[in-house]
Design a protein around this motif. Sequence first.
Motif, PDB file in Angstrom:
ATOM      1  N   ARG A 158       9.665  -0.307   7.887  1.00  0.00           N
ATOM      2  CA  ARG A 158       9.321   0.015   5.806  1.00  0.00           C
ATOM      3  C   ARG A 158       8.969  -1.884   6.154  1.00  0.00           C
ATOM      4  O   ARG A 158       8.300  -2.237   5.208  1.00  0.00           O
ATOM      5  CB  ARG A 158      10.943   0.701   5.575  1.00  0.00           C
ATOM      6  N   ARG A 161       5.629  -2.351   7.727  1.00  0.00           N
ATOM      7  CA  ARG A 161       4.285  -2.214   6.805  1.00  0.00           C
ATOM      8  C   ARG A 161       4.448  -2.999   5.456  1.00  0.00           C
ATOM      9  O   ARG A 161       3.675  -3.455   5.367  1.00  0.00           O
ATOM     10  CB  ARG A 161       5.247  -0.541   6.744  1.00  0.00           C
ATOM     11  N   HIS A 200      -0.239  -3.036  14.561  1.00  0.00           N
ATOM     12  CA  HIS A 200       0.444  -1.496  15.344  1.00  0.00           C
ATOM     13  C   HIS A 200       0.446  -2.642  16.524  1.00  0.00           C
ATOM     14  O   HIS A 200       1.798  -1.933  17.475  1.00  0.00           O
ATOM     15  CB  HIS A 200      -0.966  -0.518  16.123  1.00  0.00           C
ATOM     16  N   THR A 205       3.704   0.655  11.689  1.00  0.00           N
ATOM     17  CA  THR A 205       3.713   2.248  11.923  1.00  0.00           C
ATOM     18  C   THR A 205       3.067   2.916  10.681  1.00  0.00           C
ATOM     19  O   THR A 205       3.316   2.421   9.335  1.00  0.00           O
ATOM     20  CB  THR A 205       4.026   3.258  12.580  1.00  0.00           C
ATOM     21  N   ASP A 206       2.557   3.968   9.981  1.00  0.00           N
ATOM     22  CA  ASP A 206       1.736   4.445   8.850  1.00  0.00           C
ATOM     23  C   ASP A 206       1.289   3.492   8.093  1.00  0.00           C
ATOM     24  O   ASP A 206       1.498   3.216   7.222  1.00  0.00           O
ATOM     25  CB  ASP A 206       2.960   5.526   8.355  1.00  0.00           C
ATOM     26  N   THR A 209      -4.834   1.830   5.522  1.00  0.00           N
ATOM     27  CA  THR A 209      -6.207   1.375   6.032  1.00  0.00           C
ATOM     28  C   THR A 209      -7.588   0.941   5.352  1.00  0.00           C
ATOM     29  O   THR A 209      -8.775   0.524   6.232  1.00  0.00           O
ATOM     30  CB  THR A 209      -6.988   2.182   7.413  1.00  0.00           C
ATOM     31  N   GLU A 213      -5.018   1.806  -0.245  1.00  0.00           N
ATOM     32  CA  GLU A 213      -4.261   1.950  -0.272  1.00  0.00           C
ATOM     33  C   GLU A 213      -2.899   0.792   0.462  1.00  0.00           C
ATOM     34  O   GLU A 213      -2.008   1.226   0.298  1.00  0.00           O
ATOM     35  CB  GLU A 213      -4.558   2.874   1.854  1.00  0.00           C
ATOM     36  N   CYS A 217       0.340   0.541  -1.511  1.00  0.00           N
ATOM     37  CA  CYS A 217       1.320   0.224  -0.025  1.00  0.00           C
ATOM     38  C   CYS A 217       2.344  -0.493  -0.192  1.00  0.00           C
ATOM     39  O   CYS A 217       3.277  -1.026  -1.046  1.00  0.00           O
ATOM     40  CB  CYS A 217       1.102  -0.345   1.308  1.00  0.00           C
TER      41      CYS A 217
END
Length: 339
Positions: A158, A161, A200, A205-206, A209, A213, A217
């Motif tokens: 988390r 990200r 990455h 992860t997740d 892009t 988005e 996020c």
Amino acid sequence: MVPLPHRTLVRPLAERFDDHFDTQVRSRFFRGLEFAGPEGDPGWFGPDSAVWYVHSHTPLLSFGLACAAFLEGLDPSIYWMGVHHSRLIARDDDGRPTGGLDQEGAAVRFGHSLSFFIGTAYGSTATAERLARTVRAMHHTVKGTRPDGLAYDADDPRWLRWNYATVVWGLATAHERYHPRPLRGKDLDRYYGEFVRVGHALGGTDLPTTKAETLECLKAHLPCLALTHGQAARTGPNLRDAPTTLLTGPFMDWAIRDTLPRWAASMVMHRPPNPVELRARRTALWLVLNGVHATIGPIREFRQAQARVPAGTTRAPVAPAHTPGTDPARTREQAEAMA
């Protein structure tokens, strides 16, 4: 032929900048990084990529990193990671954090960040992989507990990200607002889509892009955010008497906060001035950032990267090779020795 006046002025300034960059940044933070070879190696992205285009404007890259760091700091866990695991926070004679900023520590962090986002963008493939390994090794050692009892871990998916989203947002926003020929729409989304390779490579992860988005996020992390003492003490009216450099001081603090999404700006009580003053301020910064870039030109590393692939690449860019969970365990000292 009599040389044009602007050329006789610009060239010495560019040479002076390169000398300064060489002694203050390149010699300290670019050691062992390869840009001139191997011939034909596209690195992670290649010369036709949106990433090469965005990251080749060094003043905007620097400004974008400052914007990302400001937004990132609204996460209290990141603030306490800095207090416990870096030299960002000044300390008293007994080693206790004062809440103030350690200027030298901040300069070192910025130097490492600049070399990372330049090296992974248009360095050789081996250089990009080496930089990513080093940062992952550092992240693996950043674990602890905040004063309120909440644990933090730099390897938490988390957090990775959120951290990734702040960086790609900062770099893309600085480019979109202040580049003389910015990418927009689908072209800008191409940058977001390409840059995810860096996230990455650091274990993320997740990851988002696209611009939409990424903004989603960032806002979704709002319940985890707060205005820490350290963040409040280094922004807004508290910087009234701060020294001013290209990336510090009250004006640059305003410029950074001016890029924030509306919900983040409200956290630091940022309000835009009237439309005339807002346009004047943004125009002034546009002139400064692009004036500096026009004067110094692309830095030596970018010119070397271009020369590395003068006739195109010998192969397609290769995605980062990292598989999460495969890094060997290293101590803090071992991780720092990799830098």
